[in-house]
Structure formats: structure tokens, C-alpha cells
Write an enzyme that holds these catalytic residues in place. Structure first.
Site, PDB file in Angstrom:
ATOM      1  CB  SER A 190      -0.839   0.119   1.221  1.00 51.29           C
ATOM      2  OG  SER A 190      -0.188  -0.156   2.419  1.00 51.29           O
TER       3      SER A 190
ATOM      4  CD  GLU B 150       0.540   7.574   5.285  1.00 55.54           C
ATOM      5  OE1 GLU B 150       0.610   6.359   5.675  1.00 55.54           O
ATOM      6  OE2 GLU B 150       0.907   8.484   5.928  1.00 55.54           O
TER       7      GLU B 150
ATOM      8  N   GLY C 289      -4.670  10.966  16.156  1.00 62.39           N
ATOM      9  CA  GLY C 289      -4.043  12.285  15.538  1.00 62.39           C
ATOM     10  C   GLY C 289      -3.353  13.156  16.484  1.00 62.39           C
ATOM     11  CG  ASP C 290       0.162  13.588  16.693  1.00 66.95           C
ATOM     12  OD1 ASP C 290       0.107  13.246  18.000  1.00 66.95           O
ATOM     13  OD2 ASP C 290       0.956  13.363  16.137  1.00 66.95           O
TER      14      ASP C 290
ATOM     15  CD  GLN D 227       5.538   6.856  13.011  1.00 65.97           C
ATOM     16  OE1 GLN D 227       5.772   6.784  11.594  1.00 65.97           O
ATOM     17  NE2 GLN D 227       4.912   7.884  13.511  1.00 65.97           N
TER      18      GLN D 227
ATOM     19  CG  PHE E 183       9.277  13.514   8.582  1.00 69.32           C
ATOM     20  CD1 PHE E 183       8.714  14.631   8.535  1.00 69.32           C
ATOM     21  CD2 PHE E 183       9.504  13.009   7.271  1.00 69.32           C
ATOM     22  CE1 PHE E 183       8.003  15.259   7.546  1.00 69.32           C
ATOM     23  CE2 PHE E 183       8.839  13.471   6.078  1.00 69.32           C
ATOM     24  CZ  PHE E 183       8.298  14.820   6.259  1.00 69.32           C
TER      25      PHE E 183
ATOM     26  CG  HIS F 253       1.521   1.866   4.546  1.00 70.74           C
ATOM     27  ND1 HIS F 253       0.385   1.885   4.010  1.00 70.74           N
ATOM     28  CD2 HIS F 253       1.770   3.022   5.097  1.00 70.74           C
ATOM     29  CE1 HIS F 253      -0.214   3.309   4.067  1.00 70.74           C
ATOM     30  NE2 HIS F 253       0.655   3.989   4.878  1.00 70.74           N
TER      31      HIS F 253
HETATM   32  P1  FAD Z   1      -3.806   6.068  20.192  1.00 71.26           P
HETATM   33  O1  FAD Z   1      -3.650   4.726  19.561  1.00 71.26           O
HETATM   34  O2  FAD Z   1      -5.083   6.532  20.561  1.00 71.26           O
HETATM   35  O3  FAD Z   1      -2.440   6.411  21.342  1.00 71.26           O
HETATM   36  C1  FAD Z   1      -1.956   7.391  21.807  1.00 71.26           C
HETATM   37  C2  FAD Z   1      -1.309   7.423  22.840  1.00 71.26           C
HETATM   38  O4  FAD Z   1      -2.357   7.194  23.717  1.00 71.26           O
HETATM   39  C3  FAD Z   1      -0.321   6.175  22.986  1.00 71.26           C
HETATM   40  O5  FAD Z   1       0.869   6.720  24.072  1.00 71.26           O
HETATM   41  C4  FAD Z   1      -1.092   5.208  23.739  1.00 71.26           C
HETATM   42  O6  FAD Z   1      -0.245   4.405  24.567  1.00 71.26           O
HETATM   43  C5  FAD Z   1      -1.943   6.194  24.670  1.00 71.26           C
HETATM   44  N1  FAD Z   1      -3.459   5.453  24.827  1.00 71.26           N
HETATM   45  C6  FAD Z   1      -4.205   4.946  23.868  1.00 71.26           C
HETATM   46  N2  FAD Z   1      -5.294   4.669  24.462  1.00 71.26           N
HETATM   47  C7  FAD Z   1      -5.262   4.920  25.728  1.00 71.26           C
HETATM   48  C8  FAD Z   1      -6.141   5.151  27.006  1.00 71.26           C
HETATM   49  N3  FAD Z   1      -7.304   4.622  27.082  1.00 71.26           N
HETATM   50  N4  FAD Z   1      -5.657   5.533  28.142  1.00 71.26           N
HETATM   51  C9  FAD Z   1      -4.522   6.207  28.189  1.00 71.26           C
HETATM   52  N5  FAD Z   1      -3.675   6.197  27.204  1.00 71.26           N
HETATM   53  C10 FAD Z   1      -3.833   5.615  26.101  1.00 71.26           C
HETATM   54  N6  FAD Z   1      -1.591  11.713  12.255  1.00 71.26           N
HETATM   55  C11 FAD Z   1      -2.480  12.394  11.702  1.00 71.26           C
HETATM   56  O7  FAD Z   1      -2.748  13.416  12.434  1.00 71.26           O
HETATM   57  N7  FAD Z   1      -3.171  12.276  10.403  1.00 71.26           N
HETATM   58  C12 FAD Z   1      -2.868  11.067   9.932  1.00 71.26           C
HETATM   59  O8  FAD Z   1      -3.236  11.036   8.699  1.00 71.26           O
HETATM   60  C13 FAD Z   1      -1.962  10.151  10.500  1.00 71.26           C
HETATM   61  N8  FAD Z   1      -1.518   9.204   9.584  1.00 71.26           N
HETATM   62  C14 FAD Z   1      -0.849   8.242  10.380  1.00 71.26           C
HETATM   63  C15 FAD Z   1      -0.713   6.780   9.767  1.00 71.26           C
HETATM   64  C16 FAD Z   1       0.348   5.903  10.504  1.00 71.26           C
HETATM   65  C17 FAD Z   1       0.140   4.484   9.687  1.00 71.26           C
HETATM   66  C18 FAD Z   1       0.675   6.133  11.820  1.00 71.26           C
HETATM   67  C19 FAD Z   1       1.591   5.069  12.316  1.00 71.26           C
HETATM   68  C20 FAD Z   1       0.698   7.265  12.221  1.00 71.26           C
HETATM   69  C21 FAD Z   1      -0.368   8.398  11.782  1.00 71.26           C
HETATM   70  N9  FAD Z   1      -0.477   9.454  12.354  1.00 71.26           N
HETATM   71  C22 FAD Z   1      -1.397  10.317  11.679  1.00 71.26           C
HETATM   72  C23 FAD Z   1       0.039   9.993  13.636  1.00 71.26           C
HETATM   73  C24 FAD Z   1      -0.840   9.526  14.667  1.00 71.26           C
HETATM   74  O9  FAD Z   1      -2.012  10.193  14.647  1.00 71.26           O
HETATM   75  C25 FAD Z   1      -0.001   9.896  15.957  1.00 71.26           C
HETATM   76  O10 FAD Z   1       1.143   8.822  16.094  1.00 71.26           O
HETATM   77  C26 FAD Z   1      -0.946  10.113  17.249  1.00 71.26           C
HETATM   78  O11 FAD Z   1      -0.082  10.673  18.132  1.00 71.26           O
HETATM   79  C27 FAD Z   1      -1.305   8.760  17.639  1.00 71.26           C
HETATM   80  O12 FAD Z   1      -2.159   8.246  17.128  1.00 71.26           O
HETATM   81  P2  FAD Z   1      -2.645   6.734  17.521  1.00 71.26           P
HETATM   82  O13 FAD Z   1      -4.016   6.612  16.518  1.00 71.26           O
HETATM   83  O14 FAD Z   1      -1.645   5.886  17.270  1.00 71.26           O
HETATM   84  O15 FAD Z   1      -3.306   6.992  18.999  1.00 71.26           O
END
Ligand code: FAD
Length: 282
Positions: A9, A11, A102-103, A172, A212, A262
Site C-alpha cells: 500500500s 500513502e 491524531g496529533d 510507524q 520527521f 506500506h
Molecule cells: P492512540 O492509539 O490513541 O494512542 C495515543 C497514545 O495514547 C499512546 O501513547 C497510547 O499508549 C496512549 N493511549 C491509548 N489509549 C489510551 C487510554 N485508553 N488511556 C490512556 N492512554 C492511552 N496523524 C495525523 O494527524 N494524520 C494522519 O493521517 C496520520 N496518519 C498516520 C498513519 C500511520 C500509519 C501512523 C503510524 C501514524 C499516523 N499519524 C497520523 C500519527 C498519529 O496520529 C500519532 O502518532 C498520534 O500521536 C497517535 O495516534 P494513534 O492513533 O496511534 O493513537
């Protein structure tokens, strides 16, 4: 593993200008020679970049050649916005989605900006709203998420995302195959059995990669940093080295049982195609 069994895939990020859109169309035409399972499109937290994601995935999907998969993040969106986007994606025949927390963009303030705090809640929301319509991808972190409180906690939260309904994961990027091998082992021990596809970042510009990596917590091992720094302004040599080094990483990951690759393309095809050529993926 035989190349024809791999899920490839690619991106993209959503372009903002006409020139950017032309570049993306060109990259798409070149990358489709890899016959990828889907093209995904990232999602920013700001309003206009969100519309660009929708426009970009719809354009790819409407070509009728390859599946488009929008990324969707919840940190700055409320449920009504998410529901609206999910409905639009469904109406356009999109069947795959990358669900993320997301961030929060700088300047967005602190505290919960949206209704959902973590990606696991977004996965649950997508399932509640749309049932089994979407194949849901989530993010995974073989070197652990930079905000994780501990390795075990991060793994447990990953397990929760899968339990909420994720079908597969994309990692990641990283340059240490051992981290991926350990991550797969840990997941297997925790009963997590979804495909976990490594995210591959080609190396074509050291400064950009370092920036990055500082931002997302991906480690560039010291030996690699030093090798890349040595190339200085000699971009052609750096890129040739990058292709060879990343192709070898990909082969190591496939040998470890990676179900696919990916590619973080940054809307450029050349490095990805050169890596694929070395791996004999075409
Ligand atoms: P989560 O899985 O929610 O985790 C985030 C943090 O919170 C982790 O430290 C985890 O340990 C902690 N956590 C999770 N659940 C809980 C809970 N219940 N209680 C307490 N802590 C918890 N960002 C963008 O803005 N746009 C994009 O398009 C984008 N695409 C991406 C694609 C890929 C393949 C990857 C790997 C990352 C991408 N990101 C993107 C970055 C991502 O949004 C960031 O890394 C963000 O900080 C974490 O997202 P996540 O979905 O992994 O979060």
C-alpha cells in the site's frame, strides 16, 4: 514469502495546490505499477486539509482502479463531524479507513478538543455508526508511541484498539527490524492476531527525515545518522544508499513474516519504485 502474497500500500498526503495535485496524479500513475491493495491519504487536524483528504480519496476512488483509504483522526473532531465524513465516504464507495487519534496541531490549545480521546474510541465509534462496512486499519508502534507511559501500557492500549474492531495495523516507520520482530512476538503473546504491516519510509533527504523522526519518535540509529550525514549535499549518493539500505530492511521484515509493506511516499514515486525494483516486487 512470495511477492504475489504481499499486501502493498502507498500513502499520500492531500495536496493543497494545483501543482501539488498534478504531482500526486503523476506519482499515482507511477506507483500503480506496483498493483497496491490501496492508496491511503492522510488527514490533518485543520478544516481545509480535511476537505483536501475527502477530495483526494474521492478522486482516486472514482478512477475505479484502486481502493482509496482516508485516514481519519478524532482528536480535534466532534462526533457530528466524524459521522458526516463517514457517511460521505460510504456514499463514495470507500470501504477502507485508517483510524487514528491524531496529533493536536500547535496553537490548538490543550484539553479534549473532540468527543473522543483515543483511537480505540474512534474504532468503536466507526463500528457503532457503520457496522462492518469499513475495513479499519490502526497505527502500531514497534518502538512505542512517544507519549506512552510504559511499553506494556502501550501494548495494552494497542490490544484495546484491536478489541474495539480494528482489522489490521500499519506501523510507524523504523529502521531497526528487531523492534518489529519483538513487537510481533509481544502481540502474539497477548493474543493479538491481526496483520501488522510495517510502514516504510524511504530515505531521500536527511534533514527532512531527521525532522520527521524527532517529531514522531521514530529512531534513526546512530550508525545510520552518521552514514547519512556523511553524504552532505551529495543527494544522488544519499538516495542511492537510501534505496539499498531500505530495500535490505524490507527484505529483513519480509523474512520475519511481514504480511506486506506500506510505503510513506511523501507523494513521490522514485524511491519507492527503486526499492520495489531491488526487492523484485513489480
Ligand atoms: P492512540 O492509539 O490513541 O494512542 C495515543 C497514545 O495514547 C499512546 O501513547 C497510547 O499508549 C496512549 N493511549 C491509548 N489509549 C489510551 C487510554 N485508553 N488511556 C490512556 N492512554 C492511552 N496523524 C495525523 O494527524 N494524520 C494522519 O493521517 C496520520 N496518519 C498516520 C498513519 C500511520 C500509519 C501512523 C503510524 C501514524 C499516523 N499519524 C497520523 C500519527 C498519529 O496520529 C500519532 O502518532 C498520534 O500521536 C497517535 O495516534 P494513534 O492513533 O496511534 O493513537
Amino acid at each position: 514469502m512470495k511477492p504475489d502474497k504481499l499486501t502493498l500500500s502507498c500513502e499520500f498526503f492531500p495536496p493543497r495546490t494545483e501543482k501539488g495535485r498534478d504531482n500526486l496524479r503523476q506519482a499515482y500513475e507511477q506507483l500503480k505499477t506496483l498493483n497496491p491493495a490501496f492508496f491511503s491519504v492522510t488527514f490533518g487536524a485543520g478544516g481545509s486539509t480535511q476537505e483536501n483528504t475527502l477530495d483526494t480519496v474521492v478522486e482516486i476512488q472514482q478512477r475505479g482502479e484502486y481502493d482509496a483509504a482516508p485516514h481519519l483522526s478524532c482528536i480535534t473532531s466532534d462526533k457530528a463531524m466524524l459521522r458526516n465524513l463517514l457517511q460521505q465516504y460510504q456514499q463514495h464507495g470507500i470501504q477502507r479507513i485508517v483510524a487514528l487519534r491524531g496529533d493536536r496541531p500547535s496553537g490548538f490549545g490543550s484539553g479534549a478538543a473532540g468527543d473522543l480521546e483515543y483511537a480505540s474510541e474512534l474504532v468503536q465509534f466507526i463500528r457503532e455508526e457503520t457496522g462492518d462496512h469499513f475495513h479499519i486499519e490502526v497505527a502500531a508502534y514497534p518502538e512505542f508511541h512517544p507519549q506512552a507511559t510504559s511499553a506494556q501500557a502501550d501494548l495494552e492500549f494497542f490490544r484495546q484498539k484491536v478489541a474495539a474492531g480494528a482489522d489490521s495495523a500499519i506501523t510507524q516507520y523504523f529502521y531497526n527490524p528487531d523492534a518489529y520482530a519483538r513487537f510481533l512476538d509481544n502481540c502474539a503473546k497477548m493474543g493479538i492476531d491481526i496483520p501488522i504491516v510495517p510502514g516504510i519510509m524511504p530515505i531521500s533527504n536527511y534533514q527532512q527525515l531527521a525532522r520527521f523522526s524527532d517529531g514522531c519518535g521514530a529512531e534513526i540509529p546512530r550508525w545510520l545518522r552518521w552514514r547519512l550525514q556523511d553524504f552532505g549535499d551529495d543527494l544522488a549518493s544519499l538516495q542511492a544508499y537510501g534505496v539499498e539500505m531500505v530495500a535490505r530492511l524490507c527484505q529483513d521484515l519480509l523474512d520475519l513474516g511481514a504480511p506486506g509493506l506500506h510505503f510513506y511516499t511523501l507523494n513521490k514515486a522514485d524511491s519507492v519504485l527503486n526499492i520495489a525494483k531491488q526487492l523484485n516486487l513489480r
